[in-house]
Design a protein around this motif. Structure first.
Motif, PDB file in Angstrom:
ATOM      1  N   VAL A 308      44.638  34.863  20.233  1.00  8.96           N
ATOM      2  CA  VAL A 308      45.902  35.595  20.258  1.00  8.96           C
ATOM      3  C   VAL A 308      45.587  37.047  19.945  1.00  8.96           C
ATOM      4  CG1 VAL A 308      48.148  35.899  19.168  1.00  8.96           C
ATOM      5  CG2 VAL A 308      47.265  33.601  19.596  1.00  8.96           C
ATOM      6  N   ASN A 309      45.972  37.929  20.829  1.00  7.94           N
ATOM      7  CA  ASN A 309      45.633  39.340  20.714  1.00  7.94           C
ATOM      8  C   ASN A 309      46.522  40.007  19.663  1.00  7.94           C
ATOM      9  OD1 ASN A 309      44.968  42.063  21.242  1.00  7.94           O
ATOM     10  ND2 ASN A 309      44.671  41.633  23.422  1.00  7.94           N
ATOM     11  N   MET A 310      45.923  40.464  18.568  1.00  7.87           N
ATOM     12  CA  MET A 310      46.681  41.078  17.480  1.00  7.87           C
ATOM     13  C   MET A 310      46.943  42.564  17.680  1.00  7.87           C
ATOM     14  SD  MET A 310      44.989  39.428  14.033  1.00  7.87           S
ATOM     15  CE  MET A 310      46.258  40.056  12.930  1.00  7.87           C
ATOM     16  N   ALA A 311      46.310  43.173  18.659  1.00  7.99           N
ATOM     17  CA  ALA A 311      46.509  44.612  18.846  1.00  7.99           C
ATOM     18  C   ALA A 311      47.984  44.900  19.100  1.00  7.99           C
ATOM     19  CB  ALA A 311      45.653  45.129  19.994  1.00  7.99           C
ATOM     20  N   PHE A 312      48.486  45.943  18.499  1.00  6.79           N
ATOM     21  CA  PHE A 312      49.909  46.268  18.588  1.00  6.79           C
ATOM     22  C   PHE A 312      50.226  47.055  19.859  1.00  6.79           C
ATOM     23  CE2 PHE A 312      53.663  48.843  17.632  1.00  6.79           C
ATOM     24  CZ  PHE A 312      54.536  47.882  17.152  1.00  6.79           C
ATOM     25  N   ASP A 313      49.430  48.040  20.187  1.00  3.88           N
ATOM     26  CA  ASP A 313      49.656  48.891  21.352  1.00  3.88           C
ATOM     27  C   ASP A 313      48.968  48.296  22.576  1.00  3.88           C
ATOM     28  OD1 ASP A 313      51.056  50.782  19.785  1.00  3.88           O
ATOM     29  OD2 ASP A 313      49.138  51.622  19.110  1.00  3.88           O
ATOM     30  N   GLU A 314      49.584  48.461  23.745  1.00  4.81           N
ATOM     31  CA  GLU A 314      49.029  47.820  24.932  1.00  4.81           C
ATOM     32  C   GLU A 314      47.619  48.301  25.259  1.00  4.81           C
ATOM     33  OE1 GLU A 314      49.762  46.969  29.685  1.00  4.81           O
ATOM     34  OE2 GLU A 314      51.368  47.920  28.526  1.00  4.81           O
ATOM     35  N   ASP A 315      47.356  49.582  25.117  1.00  4.43           N
ATOM     36  CA  ASP A 315      46.011  50.046  25.435  1.00  4.43           C
ATOM     37  C   ASP A 315      44.978  49.379  24.547  1.00  4.43           C
ATOM     38  OD1 ASP A 315      46.862  51.400  23.159  1.00  4.43           O
ATOM     39  OD2 ASP A 315      45.868  53.286  23.684  1.00  4.43           O
ATOM     40  N   GLN A 316      45.332  49.128  23.291  1.00  4.83           N
ATOM     41  CA  GLN A 316      44.407  48.456  22.395  1.00  4.83           C
ATOM     42  C   GLN A 316      44.330  46.952  22.682  1.00  4.83           C
ATOM     43  OE1 GLN A 316      42.210  49.692  20.233  1.00  4.83           O
ATOM     44  NE2 GLN A 316      42.822  51.741  20.893  1.00  4.83           N
ATOM     45  N   GLN A 317      45.396  46.393  23.217  1.00  5.96           N
ATOM     46  CA  GLN A 317      45.334  44.995  23.647  1.00  5.96           C
ATOM     47  C   GLN A 317      44.307  44.836  24.772  1.00  5.96           C
ATOM     48  OE1 GLN A 317      49.380  44.140  24.730  1.00  5.96           O
ATOM     49  NE2 GLN A 317      50.110  44.098  22.611  1.00  5.96           N
ATOM     50  N   HIS A 318      44.361  45.743  25.737  1.00  5.85           N
ATOM     51  CA  HIS A 318      43.376  45.705  26.820  1.00  5.85           C
ATOM     52  C   HIS A 318      41.975  45.963  26.277  1.00  5.85           C
ATOM     53  CE1 HIS A 318      45.976  45.367  30.395  1.00  5.85           C
ATOM     54  NE2 HIS A 318      46.863  46.060  29.684  1.00  5.85           N
ATOM     55  N   ARG A 319      41.871  46.906  25.333  1.00  7.01           N
ATOM     56  CA  ARG A 319      40.542  47.219  24.786  1.00  7.01           C
ATOM     57  C   ARG A 319      39.955  46.024  24.049  1.00  7.01           C
ATOM     58  NH1 ARG A 319      36.197  49.201  26.238  1.00  7.01           N
ATOM     59  NH2 ARG A 319      34.955  50.355  24.695  1.00  7.01           N
ATOM     60  N   THR A 320      40.801  45.285  23.327  1.00  7.52           N
ATOM     61  CA  THR A 320      40.319  44.070  22.666  1.00  7.52           C
ATOM     62  C   THR A 320      39.743  43.092  23.680  1.00  7.52           C
ATOM     63  OG1 THR A 320      41.769  44.200  20.724  1.00  7.52           O
ATOM     64  CG2 THR A 320      41.082  42.004  21.394  1.00  7.52           C
ATOM     65  N   LEU A 321      40.481  42.861  24.759  1.00  4.81           N
ATOM     66  CA  LEU A 321      39.998  41.934  25.788  1.00  4.81           C
ATOM     67  C   LEU A 321      38.721  42.448  26.443  1.00  4.81           C
ATOM     68  CD1 LEU A 321      43.360  40.894  27.503  1.00  4.81           C
ATOM     69  CD2 LEU A 321      42.010  39.594  25.848  1.00  4.81           C
ATOM     70  N   GLU A 322      38.635  43.732  26.673  1.00  5.48           N
ATOM     71  CA  GLU A 322      37.444  44.306  27.298  1.00  5.48           C
ATOM     72  C   GLU A 322      36.220  44.187  26.388  1.00  5.48           C
ATOM     73  OE1 GLU A 322      39.932  47.725  29.816  1.00  5.48           O
ATOM     74  OE2 GLU A 322      38.857  48.242  27.973  1.00  5.48           O
ATOM     75  N   LEU A 323      36.402  44.488  25.116  1.00  5.41           N
ATOM     76  CA  LEU A 323      35.266  44.442  24.185  1.00  5.41           C
ATOM     77  C   LEU A 323      34.727  43.040  23.999  1.00  5.41           C
ATOM     78  CD1 LEU A 323      36.524  46.982  21.508  1.00  5.41           C
ATOM     79  CD2 LEU A 323      34.530  47.277  22.987  1.00  5.41           C
ATOM     80  N   LEU A 324      35.598  42.037  24.088  1.00  2.83           N
ATOM     81  CA  LEU A 324      35.177  40.647  23.866  1.00  2.83           C
ATOM     82  C   LEU A 324      34.945  39.888  25.169  1.00  2.83           C
ATOM     83  CD1 LEU A 324      37.634  39.744  20.969  1.00  2.83           C
ATOM     84  CD2 LEU A 324      35.299  40.605  20.796  1.00  2.83           C
ATOM     85  N   ALA A 325      35.054  40.566  26.299  1.00  2.00           N
ATOM     86  CA  ALA A 325      34.985  39.895  27.596  1.00  2.00           C
ATOM     87  C   ALA A 325      33.686  39.113  27.758  1.00  2.00           C
ATOM     88  CB  ALA A 325      35.118  40.904  28.724  1.00  2.00           C
ATOM     89  N   PRO A 326      33.780  37.842  28.135  1.00  2.00           N
ATOM     90  CA  PRO A 326      32.562  37.039  28.346  1.00  2.00           C
ATOM     91  C   PRO A 326      31.595  37.616  29.361  1.00  2.00           C
ATOM     92  CG  PRO A 326      34.479  35.617  28.189  1.00  2.00           C
ATOM     93  CD  PRO A 326      35.003  37.019  28.223  1.00  2.00           C
ATOM     94  N   THR A 327      32.132  38.369  30.362  1.00  2.00           N
ATOM     95  CA  THR A 327      31.246  38.965  31.359  1.00  2.00           C
ATOM     96  C   THR A 327      30.808  40.372  30.984  1.00  2.00           C
ATOM     97  OG1 THR A 327      33.179  39.721  32.620  1.00  2.00           O
ATOM     98  CG2 THR A 327      32.218  37.612  33.234  1.00  2.00           C
ATOM     99  N   GLY A 328      31.218  40.824  29.799  1.00  2.00           N
ATOM    100  CA  GLY A 328      30.747  42.123  29.303  1.00  2.00           C
ATOM    101  C   GLY A 328      31.239  43.290  30.097  1.00  2.00           C
ATOM    102  N   THR A 329      32.583  43.421  30.242  1.00  2.00           N
ATOM    103  CA  THR A 329      33.130  44.526  31.038  1.00  2.00           C
ATOM    104  C   THR A 329      33.420  45.761  30.194  1.00  2.00           C
ATOM    105  OG1 THR A 329      35.390  43.697  30.709  1.00  2.00           O
ATOM    106  CG2 THR A 329      34.193  42.923  32.648  1.00  2.00           C
ATOM    107  N   ALA A 330      33.137  45.727  28.891  1.00  2.00           N
ATOM    108  CA  ALA A 330      33.494  46.869  28.007  1.00  2.00           C
ATOM    109  C   ALA A 330      32.773  48.129  28.430  1.00  2.00           C
ATOM    110  CB  ALA A 330      33.164  46.517  26.572  1.00  2.00           C
TER     111      ALA A 330
END
Length: 330
Positions: A308-330
């Protein structure tokens, strides 16, 4: 990450925001998860909740599946006591026909709402007692073995949409084990029974259970809150905003707390109790969060984590997903 990562999207609608805007944000986040190699994105059935847009869960799943290409999309979950198994088989059979091999069906036995709304759903609470039998009936409609002679789920029959039992107690763990199904535990907001449920599920799992597939084995999915940022200060700030929203939602339904009031609520024993629901949260920089998630998964022997994405702002929600992406898209 040592186990697959998936996403549970709570489909939030922020104060002052339209449902359309909240749904559009969920689509964008699902596209980021799709690109990043996450295994699945799930939406939950809630009713009479102003800040949640996934009450018509099957429609939400269809919309998100239409705007993604690879990621599995499903329910985490459908509250089966609110529905007839035949209708759910028809709905998810239709989804499977539209998006073959991409649909999941997680099932819960709670009403997903309060007592008054449950009555508005034409339910009296006794429907939950039928949950085990309804799961078996639903499975039959989705297979080629209709549980009721002459009654077929069109479309749905023969689709074998994967079923998951959801829960936050030993009941769901033991039922999933008995039936031979995967089990997902809601530890992102109900941490108390996590370890006992994980142990009971693995200990009792029956690979020859009535709903088990030909190569059935335990598959335990644990929920966890996550927030990853490029620096610790951003992570801390986003976490505090999320927690304030959590406190507001849990304790301030009839009023909006000021910042000073939120600080008082945070320090109050009742506020501390509400925040303790978020015990299983991993927050920090990418490396810190990856280590924390691997540790958490190993501790409960999870086969998969759903975050569950705890980031409050949408840009940080995307950044959370990018940083943890299994395919390493960060």
């Amino acid at each position: 990450m040592n186990v697959p990562l998936s996403v549970l999207d709570l489909a939030r609608v922020a104060p002052g925001e339209s449902a359309s805007e909240g749904i559009a944000r969920s689509v964008r986040l699902a596209q980021t998860a799709d690109k990043g190699g996450y295994a699945r994105v799930w939406f939950a059935e809630h009713h009479n909740a102003r800040g949640i847009a996934s009450s018509a869960t099957a429609l939400m799943i269809q919309h998100v599946a239409a705007h993604t290409s690879r990621i599995r999309v499903g329910a985490g979950g459908i509250m089966l006591p609110n529905h007839s198994p035949l209708v759910i088989a028809e709905q998810f059979g239709t989804l499977e026909a539209l998006y073959p091999g991409r649909i999941d069906l997680g099932l819960g036995r709670a009403p997903g709402t309060d007592q008054a709304t449950m009555r508005a759903l034409r339910r009296d609470g006794r429907e939950a007692d039928r949950f085990p039998a309804d799961v078996v009936e639903l499975h039959g409609f989705l297979s080629d073995r209709s549980p009721i002679p002459g009654i077929h789920a069109y479309p749905g029959e023969g689709t074998e949409v994967p079923l998951y039992i959801l829960g936050s107690s030993l009941f769901g763990a033991r039922l999933a084990a008995q039936l031979g199904l995967p089990y997902a535990f809601a530890s992102h907001f109900a941490p108390a029974m996590l370890h006992q449920a994980a142990q009971a599920y693995r200990h009792d799992f029956d690979p020859s259970g009535p709903l088990a597939g030909p190569e059935a084995k335990p598959w335990f999915v644990a929920g966890v809150n996550v927030l990853a940022a490029d620096d610790a200060d951003t992570a801390s700030d986003q976490r505090r905003k999320f927690e304030n929203g959590w406190l507001q939602g849990a304790l301030g339904r009839d009023r909006t707390f000021s910042e000073d009031e939120l600080e008082m609520v945070r320090r109050h024993p009742q506020g501390q109790q509400v925040l303790s629901m978020l015990e299983h949260s991993v927050v920090g920089t990418r490396d810190q969060v990856v280590i924390g998630l691997d540790t958490f998964a190993a501790d409960v022997r999870a086969d998969e984590l759903i975050v569950v994405n705890m980031a409050f702002d949408e840009d940080q929600q995307h950044r959370t997903l990018e940083l943890l992406a299994p395919t390493g898209t960060a």
